[in-house]
Motif scaffolding. Structure first.
Motif, mmCIF file in Angstrom:
data_model
loop_
_atom_site.group_PDB
_atom_site.id
_atom_site.type_symbol
_atom_site.label_atom_id
_atom_site.label_comp_id
_atom_site.label_asym_id
_atom_site.label_seq_id
_atom_site.Cartn_x
_atom_site.Cartn_y
_atom_site.Cartn_z
ATOM 1 N N CYS A 212 -6.919 2.842 6.776
ATOM 2 C CA CYS A 212 -6.747 2.713 5.331
ATOM 3 C C CYS A 212 -7.530 1.491 4.846
ATOM 4 O O CYS A 212 -7.362 0.391 5.363
ATOM 5 C CB CYS A 212 -5.270 2.576 4.992
ATOM 6 S SG CYS A 212 -5.005 2.263 3.244
ATOM 7 N N CYS B 203 -0.191 4.203 1.208
ATOM 8 C CA CYS B 203 -0.804 5.220 2.069
ATOM 9 C C CYS B 203 0.261 5.811 2.996
ATOM 10 O O CYS B 203 1.313 5.221 3.222
ATOM 11 C CB CYS B 203 -1.963 4.643 2.874
ATOM 12 S SG CYS B 203 -1.493 3.448 4.127
ATOM 13 N N PHE C 246 -7.170 -0.093 2.155
ATOM 14 C CA PHE C 246 -6.362 -1.019 1.359
ATOM 15 C C PHE C 246 -5.430 -1.894 2.197
ATOM 16 O O PHE C 246 -5.076 -2.974 1.779
ATOM 17 C CB PHE C 246 -5.544 -0.234 0.323
ATOM 18 C CG PHE C 246 -6.388 0.354 -0.765
ATOM 19 C CD1 PHE C 246 -6.819 -0.427 -1.828
ATOM 20 C CD2 PHE C 246 -6.773 1.686 -0.729
ATOM 21 C CE1 PHE C 246 -7.608 0.103 -2.831
ATOM 22 C CE2 PHE C 246 -7.559 2.229 -1.727
ATOM 23 C CZ PHE C 246 -7.981 1.439 -2.779
ATOM 24 N N CYS C 247 -5.001 -1.388 3.378
ATOM 25 C CA CYS C 247 -4.053 -2.186 4.160
ATOM 26 C C CYS C 247 -4.440 -2.289 5.623
ATOM 27 O O CYS C 247 -3.740 -2.921 6.416
ATOM 28 C CB CYS C 247 -2.635 -1.639 4.022
ATOM 29 S SG CYS C 247 -2.422 -0.015 4.742
ATOM 30 N N CYS D 220 0.851 -1.187 0.000
ATOM 31 C CA CYS D 220 0.000 0.000 0.000
ATOM 32 C C CYS D 220 0.889 1.240 0.000
ATOM 33 O O CYS D 220 1.968 1.232 0.566
ATOM 34 C CB CYS D 220 -0.900 -0.010 1.225
ATOM 35 S SG CYS D 220 -2.157 1.268 1.150
HETATM 36 ZN ZN LIG Z 1 -2.761 1.679 3.276
#
Ligand SMILES: [Zn+2]
Length: 296
Positions: free
Chosen positions: A275, A244, A277-278, A242
């Protein structure tokens, strides 16, 4: 380490990209706490996105983001891939990771039932050098992912593509995963087409080939029916990573506006952002929020 490789077959009249993605899919499963069915869905999705990361040359340095909205129980799926040096970095999101459906009559996981097929697949390619966007949208065919991307390649990119994606899962996690995509060059002859058709008719699922320990080179030869299929020298690995950062989420908080931020500051006194995504958590204290408000 997972790899994606490109080969030329039949004297350059066909190209094939082959990928092994077992570790990528297992990492995706762990991050999102996926069930067998959602592992298969997300696994196929991150595999094709990781493979698409290779189809672009360095000069054509794209960040690719794909979104599937099938209106099935899993909700939205998003996957994004960016290339850094010789690594394709993939991150992905699923709205409802805990969906599990009964096994289908043919013994397969019901990915199409989980994803749904009453919606669309959208692909956005952002060229980092020119800062231009290309985007293509197609209705979903089956929600099984491979068929949907094959339709995208034909309708949006005018590239007829043979695409296979496979994920083998059991209760312990991902056993094997991978994919291949074959493209014919404009000068491909009828002979080449027939040779490829015959080759793919007889071969087992790609995830079984990976599980048996077949190399990407062996798979490229099998699926094209060409013993002389040759690798184009590119050594690309695929990982889940990720991108981020605290700075990105600060920018996100600032973008909601002074008034909204003051509301959070006055009521909750803090903000916790996770986040998608992760699943990394970013905490913003009362003091952090004050600083952001003052910076607007
Ligand atoms: Zn992330």
């Amino acid at each position: 380490m997972d790899r994606v490789k490109r080969f030329l077959a039949h004297g350059g009249k066909a190209s094939v990209i082959c990928a092994e993605t077992t570790e990528l899919v297992e990492e995706t499963r762990k991050i999102h706490d996926l069930t067998p069915t959602t592992t298969a869905a997300m696994g196929r999705f991150v595999t094709i996105c990781g493979m698409m990361g290779l189809t672009d040359t360095k000069e054509d340095d794209n960040k690719i983001t794909a979104q599937i909205e099938g209106r099935g129980p899993v909700g939205s799926l998003v996957c994004s891939v960016r290339r850094e040096e010789n690594v394709s970095k993939v991150k992905a999101y699923i709205e409802n990771p805990y969906v599990e459906l009964p096994i289908r009559e043919d013994g397969k996981l019901d990915v199409g039932g989980a994803v749904g097929n009453n919606g669309y697949l959208n692909v956005v390619k952002k060229n980092i050098l020119t800062d231009s966007d290309y985007s293509g949208l197609v209705p979903l065919t089956s929600g099984e992912i491979a068929e949907d991307f094959a339709r995208y390649f034909v309708e949006s990119e005018q590239k007829p593509t043979v695409l296979a994606l496979g994920v083998l899962v059991d209760q312990n996690g991902t056993k094997a995963s991978g994919g291949y995509m074959i493209n014919l060059m404009p000068d491909a002859t009828e002979e080449v087409i027939v040779a490829i058709e015959n080759a793919i008719k007889g071969i087992p699922n790609i995830s079984n080939l990976i599980e048996e320990g077949k190399s990407l080179e062996e798979i490229a030869k099998m699926v094209t029916g060409d013993e002389n299929a040759e690798e184009i020298k590119e050594d690309i690995s695929i990982i889940y990573e990720c991108d981020c950062s605290r700075e990105k989420f600060e920018a996100g908080l600032i973008s909601i506006g002074k008034e909204e931020l003051e509301k959070i500051y006055n009521t909750d006194k803090k903000a916790e952002i996770v986040c998608h995504f992760c699943n990394k958590k970013y905490d913003f204290t009362e003091e952090d929020l004050k600083k952001l408000i003052d910076s607007i």
